[in-house]
Design an enzyme around this catalytic site. Structure first.
Site, PDB file in Angstrom:
ATOM      1  N   LYS A 164     -37.579  -7.412  24.152  1.00  0.00           N
ATOM      2  CA  LYS A 164     -36.527  -8.131  24.875  1.00  0.00           C
ATOM      3  C   LYS A 164     -35.365  -7.206  25.240  1.00  0.00           C
ATOM      4  O   LYS A 164     -34.710  -7.391  26.275  1.00  0.00           O
ATOM      5  CB  LYS A 164     -36.032  -9.306  24.033  1.00  0.00           C
ATOM      6  CG  LYS A 164     -37.055 -10.430  23.876  1.00  0.00           C
ATOM      7  CD  LYS A 164     -37.495 -10.986  25.209  1.00  0.00           C
ATOM      8  CE  LYS A 164     -38.284 -12.274  25.081  1.00  0.00           C
ATOM      9  NZ  LYS A 164     -38.778 -12.760  26.383  1.00  0.00           N
ATOM     10  N   TYR A 207     -40.491  -8.007  18.883  1.00  0.00           N
ATOM     11  CA  TYR A 207     -39.936  -8.944  19.862  1.00  0.00           C
ATOM     12  C   TYR A 207     -38.565  -8.470  20.349  1.00  0.00           C
ATOM     13  O   TYR A 207     -38.277  -8.485  21.551  1.00  0.00           O
ATOM     14  CB  TYR A 207     -39.834 -10.319  19.207  1.00  0.00           C
ATOM     15  CG  TYR A 207     -39.304 -11.426  20.076  1.00  0.00           C
ATOM     16  CD1 TYR A 207     -40.123 -12.052  21.017  1.00  0.00           C
ATOM     17  CD2 TYR A 207     -37.992 -11.873  19.937  1.00  0.00           C
ATOM     18  CE1 TYR A 207     -39.630 -13.089  21.803  1.00  0.00           C
ATOM     19  CE2 TYR A 207     -37.497 -12.912  20.705  1.00  0.00           C
ATOM     20  CZ  TYR A 207     -38.325 -13.512  21.638  1.00  0.00           C
ATOM     21  OH  TYR A 207     -37.833 -14.544  22.419  1.00  0.00           O
TER      22      TYR A 207
END
Length: 293
Positions: A166, A162
């Site tokens: 991002k 993640y």
């Protein structure tokens, strides 16, 4: 109903719940034509009905943002229905949290696909549409709004996939802002904090609605005014930023940049490097701590 985004057509991905739903509702209330994109038909329909029952204009789209051809159809549906497209809010996401040594290839691929590739696909088709408009002499005042997070800015223990996705989105935003401005397109990112399907179970106690009726700082609607402003024509001078938004707090993140330099004027010997690094560590601002440390 307001008119801050009146007549602006915007695609919001992941608009069936959480932050995406809050954005879509606020955009509809400000006069935008909202394409409610989500793979969950039931929640997408619920957002659509909430917008239209309040007097707004919306369209449901269940297209897959991670498929390039499907992303083209999403963009086309907006143009076919409303006659133009002015903004894309890339919000949809997922998570497969694991410590790094437990992270599988599937865990990595699924998260990178939804976040990073999903941001690319729709933005690619939208940008090509706007570029063509610009080449035809039409005035373009378009927006790409990407979604990063604190994990992308500084990392997060147990979220390597993640965080990497991002972080990649932040760099994607910088490149888009530099390359697309000539066509009348701005690109900015947001790193929001709010109650969503990905967070409310893990952080249920921390994110629960205040029982005393006080300010609900985790309400995703708190981030929506920023999104409405960035979608609007009034934000045409705002480009290449990452905004952190939480409750009533708003800031522009300060990203990686060249720090203090020691220049020997010649090649270093390997025996010198340790001392040089020690000197630089003494004068360089430390990065924020990784979440969870």
């Amino acid at each position: 109903m307001g008119d801050f985004c009146k007549g602006r057509t915007v695609i919001v991905t992941g608009a069936g719940g959480g932050l995406g739903r809050a954005y879509a509702m606020a955009l509809g209330a400000e006069g935008a034509n909202v394409v409610v994109n989500d793979i969950n038909a039931k929640t997408a329909q619920a957002t659509f009905e909430a917008i239209t029952e309040a007097g707004g204009k919306a369209l449901v789209n269940l297209g897959d943002i991670t498929d390039y051809d499907s992303a083209f159809d999403i963009v086309k549906s907006a143009i076919d229905e409303f006659g133009n497209l002015h903004a894309v809010v890339n919000n949809a996401g997922n998570n497969r949290d694991r410590m790094f040594t437990s992270l599988s290839e599937e865990d990595w691929d699924l998260v990178i696909k939804v976040h990073l590739k999903g941001h690319f696909c729709i933005s690619s088709h939208a940008a090509k549409y706007w570029r063509q408009q610009s080449k035809e002499g039409k005035k373009v005042n378009a927006r790409i709004i990407n979604t990063s997070s604190g994990a992308g800015l500084q990392g997060s223990v147990g979220q390597t996939n993640y965080s990497a996705a991002k972080g990649g989105i932040l760099t994607l935003t910088l490149n888009q802002s530099a390359e697309l401005a000539r066509y009348g397109i701005t690109a900015n990112a947001v790193a929001p904090q709010g109650r969503t399907g990905m967070t409310e179970d893990v952080f249920a106690d921390m994110m629960k609605v205040p029982e005393d009726g006080g300010f609900d700082k985790y309400d995703p609607a708190n981030v929506a005014p920023l999104i409405c402003y960035l979608v609007s024509e009034k934000s045409s001078h705002v480009n290449g930023h990452c905004f952190e938004s939480f409750g009533g707090m708003l800031s522009i993140a300060e990203g990686w940049k060249t720090g203090p330099v020691k220049d020997k004027g010649a090649r270093y010997d390997v025996s010198e490097i340790g001392d040089v690094i020690s000197d630089l560590e003494g004068v360089t601002t430390s990065a924020q701590k990784v979440y969870g440390t």
